[in-house]
Design a protein around this motif. Structure first.
Motif, PDB file in Angstrom:
ATOM      1  N   LYS A 288      -4.109  -6.826  -4.206  1.00 51.96           N
ATOM      2  CA  LYS A 288      -5.123  -6.142  -3.398  1.00 51.96           C
ATOM      3  C   LYS A 288      -4.480  -5.490  -2.178  1.00 51.96           C
ATOM      4  O   LYS A 288      -4.811  -4.354  -1.799  1.00 51.96           O
ATOM      5  N   ALA A 289      -3.539  -6.213  -1.555  1.00 54.71           N
ATOM      6  CA  ALA A 289      -2.853  -5.656  -0.393  1.00 54.71           C
ATOM      7  C   ALA A 289      -2.073  -4.405  -0.764  1.00 54.71           C
ATOM      8  O   ALA A 289      -2.080  -3.403  -0.040  1.00 54.71           O
ATOM      9  N   GLN A 290      -1.424  -4.447  -1.922  1.00 58.71           N
ATOM     10  CA  GLN A 290      -0.672  -3.269  -2.373  1.00 58.71           C
ATOM     11  C   GLN A 290      -1.598  -2.106  -2.671  1.00 58.71           C
ATOM     12  O   GLN A 290      -1.296  -0.950  -2.338  1.00 58.71           O
ATOM     13  N   ALA A 291      -2.744  -2.397  -3.284  1.00 60.18           N
ATOM     14  CA  ALA A 291      -3.705  -1.336  -3.593  1.00 60.18           C
ATOM     15  C   ALA A 291      -4.272  -0.701  -2.325  1.00 60.18           C
ATOM     16  O   ALA A 291      -4.606   0.489  -2.316  1.00 60.18           O
ATOM     17  N   ASP A 292      -4.350  -1.482  -1.256  1.00 56.70           N
ATOM     18  CA  ASP A 292      -4.870  -0.986   0.019  1.00 56.70           C
ATOM     19  C   ASP A 292      -3.779  -0.384   0.906  1.00 56.70           C
ATOM     20  O   ASP A 292      -4.032  -0.059   2.075  1.00 56.70           O
ATOM     21  N   GLY A 293      -2.565  -0.288   0.357  1.00 54.35           N
ATOM     22  CA  GLY A 293      -1.461   0.258   1.138  1.00 54.35           C
ATOM     23  C   GLY A 293      -0.882  -0.704   2.157  1.00 54.35           C
ATOM     24  O   GLY A 293      -0.199  -0.293   3.096  1.00 54.35           O
ATOM     25  N   ALA A 515       0.530  -0.760 -14.012  1.00 52.32           N
ATOM     26  CA  ALA A 515       0.579   0.448 -14.836  1.00 52.32           C
ATOM     27  C   ALA A 515       0.077   1.660 -14.063  1.00 52.32           C
ATOM     28  O   ALA A 515       0.673   2.746 -14.126  1.00 52.32           O
ATOM     29  N   ALA A 516      -1.007   1.494 -13.319  1.00 51.51           N
ATOM     30  CA  ALA A 516      -1.558   2.606 -12.537  1.00 51.51           C
ATOM     31  C   ALA A 516      -0.581   3.051 -11.456  1.00 51.51           C
ATOM     32  O   ALA A 516      -0.387   4.250 -11.223  1.00 51.51           O
ATOM     33  N   GLU A 517       0.053   2.072 -10.809  1.00 55.03           N
ATOM     34  CA  GLU A 517       0.999   2.386  -9.734  1.00 55.03           C
ATOM     35  C   GLU A 517       2.247   3.086 -10.256  1.00 55.03           C
ATOM     36  O   GLU A 517       2.911   3.817  -9.514  1.00 55.03           O
ATOM     37  N   HIS A 518       2.567   2.881 -11.523  1.00 55.83           N
ATOM     38  CA  HIS A 518       3.793   3.448 -12.089  1.00 55.83           C
ATOM     39  C   HIS A 518       3.515   4.598 -13.050  1.00 55.83           C
ATOM     40  O   HIS A 518       4.384   4.980 -13.852  1.00 55.83           O
TER      41      HIS A 518
END
Length: 598
Positions: A288-293, A515-518
């Motif tokens: 979640k933290a990664q998704a929120d930047g 997968a979405a991030e890459h």
């Protein structure tokens, strides 16, 4: 040979049984909430007086239906209020509870009910009732079936309306301390499940000493515990009986998919779970933290929490700079994580598999201490655990007070104490093999340090011996590899092979985010990505981290990402999430061969 013991803190009753606890609670704490029950989506308190009355009413129905003292009664349900109610009702009728996992197949149901000679069974759902019905012709002793979701409890209450109080009082007192309370069938990781006979004395010794040693976690009127483990598992029963013994409020959650919401609404002070639960909390928070930047902030906070926890174990403690960083991250990160866990809790107890030092230090560092323990069905759940005031992360703690842990010359962990099982039901040969002069041979390999803290290093039967003669204990490296957010499960292979390999499954929830991030296609799965170079490089990082914990000869040289996860339905894992290695090895034999091909 080395052994360690601690004096008992609880005097096991020379007579009586577990139903004494609910009568005592009703007499001494009549208006204290001892249960939390979901009614129309809202948690509702059940007092000690109310709980006793409901148990007695259900017990009368069992008596009226022909259940006699010593009879075995099956109980097949998810973890819910009625499970606890009916467990105590069965005991109050003088009978013996036989738990059946709600995920059990018809064949497993037939074996457990048939082997135990159950005369009745209480099931939860239509599917459970249908499964029992499909094998009923092979269960000649089974005469009664009730279904919780079709008002089975109400049927029992109505059936027992004419049974007087004196009769249920007589039945409640019929079982003695050394009589069986339950027959818990093992998960069957190595074959057909065996029925462990646990007496009322076993539970008194187990729960009484655990509650006394962990007293600050079991304060009546202040503390509460949320049970989301399978109630059919011995760890779940430990939670149930310990909560009633204290007493503290107990809530039950049948569906862990809603666990975060249930934690927020129930707000327990104590959580008991398996390592995978705590791994999920960590991985979900990081994702979640990664998704929120905010991934970099979370990673710094995690490192600070781990460093802070490690420093707590040193004579000088955390430095001033570390304390300041910890305080900042407490405001930014840690309090939010504690809120996810309910907001009121400071402690959790973890068992069933190794937690790992990384997670242990992380959670203690955020202000939510996870006390790791160790036990088996045969030891009535925990036979060792970390004390709340003297935790040693990386160990499974000291022996249960009143019991002894011994390390045999070959490294096997042996146990002695009143909490141990009586033997395997209808299986004298297995009992004789497991129990020698009162010592239970666990099959686990471990060590004891100078303070009596136990460390489990592997299973005797799971030790791999490579073609080069190197002994490899899979647990250490598997635990490290599973620590990566992308990894769901890992099974080390290599018995009789030239080197160590591993089968790896991917966490479906985290895989979607990765997968979405890459830039991978929408809807990408483990099957479609298992040969993807970027994904393999990420898995290699997890393997490299695992290899750092072992010698070169023990390290994983090659791995295979599997297209699907290990599942209970496929027989790969038990309901308590232990790997059935022989089943996995058989089902994925081709994948294992591909590791060594060429």
């Amino acid at each position: 040979m080395r052994e360690f013991s601690l004096p008992a803190l609880y005097e096991v009753p020379t007579d009586g049984n577990l139903t004494d606890l609910i009568r005592r609670n009703a007499a001494q704490h009549p208006d204290v909430a001892v249960m939390g029950r979901k009614v129309a989506g809202v948690w509702t308190d059940v007092t000690a007086r109310q709980f006793l009355a409901e148990v007695r009413a259900a017990a009368k129905g069992l008596i009226a239906s022909g259940v006699r003292p010593g009879d075995r009664v099956g109980l097949m349900s998810r973890t819910r209020y009625e499970w606890v109610l009916l467990d105590f009702a069965i005991w109050s009728a003088g009978a013996v509870t036989v738990p059946v996992y709600e995920t059990s197949s018809a064949e497993q149901i037939q074996w457990i009910l048939g082997d135990s000679g159950a005369v009745a069974v209480l099931v939860e759902s239509d599917a459970h009732a249908a499964a029992v019905d499909s094998v009923r012709d092979r269960l000649p002793e089974l005469h009664s079936v009730w279904q919780i979701e079709r008002d089975g409890v109400g049927e029992l209450v109505a059936a027992g309306a004419e049974v007087d109080d004196a009769t249920v009082d007589e039945r409640s007192a019929s079982a003695k301390a050394d009589d069986p309370a339950t027959i818990v069938y093992t998960s069957g990781t190595t074959g057909r499940p065996k029925g462990c006979v646990l007496t009322h004395r076993s539970f008194f010794a187990e729960c009484g000493n655990a509650v006394e040693r962990l007293k600050p976690l079991f304060r009546t009127g202040e503390c509460s515990v949320l049970l989301f483990l399978p109630a059919a598992h011995v760890f779940g029963r430990l939670v149930e009986v310990a909560a009633v013994m204290a007493p503290i409020k107990l809530g039950c959650v049948p569906d862990i998919k809603q666990l975060t919401d249930e934690l927020a609404s129930f707000k327990p002070t104590l959580i008991l779970g398996v390592p995978r639960v705590f791994e999920k909390v960590y991985n979900a928070a990081r994702a979640k933290a990664q998704a929120d930047g905010k991934g970099a902030i979370f990673d710094k906070a995690a490192r600070t929490a781990i460093d802070y926890s490690r420093a707590l174990s040193t004579p000088s403690g955390p430095s001033m700079g570390l304390r300041l960083r910890h305080k900042v991250f407490d405001l930014l990160v840690y309090r939010k994580l504690r809120a996810v866990l309910g907001g009121r809790g400071e402690y959790a107890i973890s068992g069933g598999a190794p937690l790992g030092e990384r997670l242990g230090h992380f959670f203690r560092g955020i202000g939510f201490t996870v006390l790791e323990g160790y036990g088996l069905t045969e030891s009535c759940a925990a036979t060792a655990f970390n004390p709340w005031d003297r935790q040693k992360i990386g160990t499974v703690g000291q022996p249960l007070p009143g019991s002894t842990v011994r390390i045999a010359d070959d490294g096997e962990v042996l146990l002695h104490g009143e909490h141990l099982f009586q033997g395997y039901w209808n299986n004298e040969s297995a009992t004789a093999e497991a129990l020698t002069d009162g010592w239970f041979h666990t099959g686990d390999i471990g060590t004891l340090d100078e303070d009596g803290y136990l460390t489990i290093t592997g299973r005797k039967k799971e030790i791999l011996v490579t073609a080069g003669g190197k002994n490899v204990a899979p647990a250490v490296i598997e635990d490290r590899i599973r620590g990566h957010a992308l990894i769901a499960e890992c099974m080390v292979v290599g018995d009789g092979r030239p080197f160590v390999g591993a089968l790896v499954t991917l966490d479906e929830e985290f895989l979607g985010r990765w997968a979405a991030e890459h830039g991978k296609p929408a809807g990408a799965t483990a099957a479609s990505l298992r040969e993807d170079p970027e994904l393999l490089a990420e898995v290699q990082k997890a393997v490299d981290d695992g290899n750092a914990a072992v010698s070169k000869a023990e390290s994983v040289r090659k791995f295979r990402v599997l297209p699907s996860q290990f599942t209970e339905e496929a027989g790969h894992i038990t309901p308590s999430l232990k790997l059935k290695r022989n089943v996995v090895a058989k089902d994925f034999a081709d994948e294992i061969e591909s590791i060594y091909r060429g």
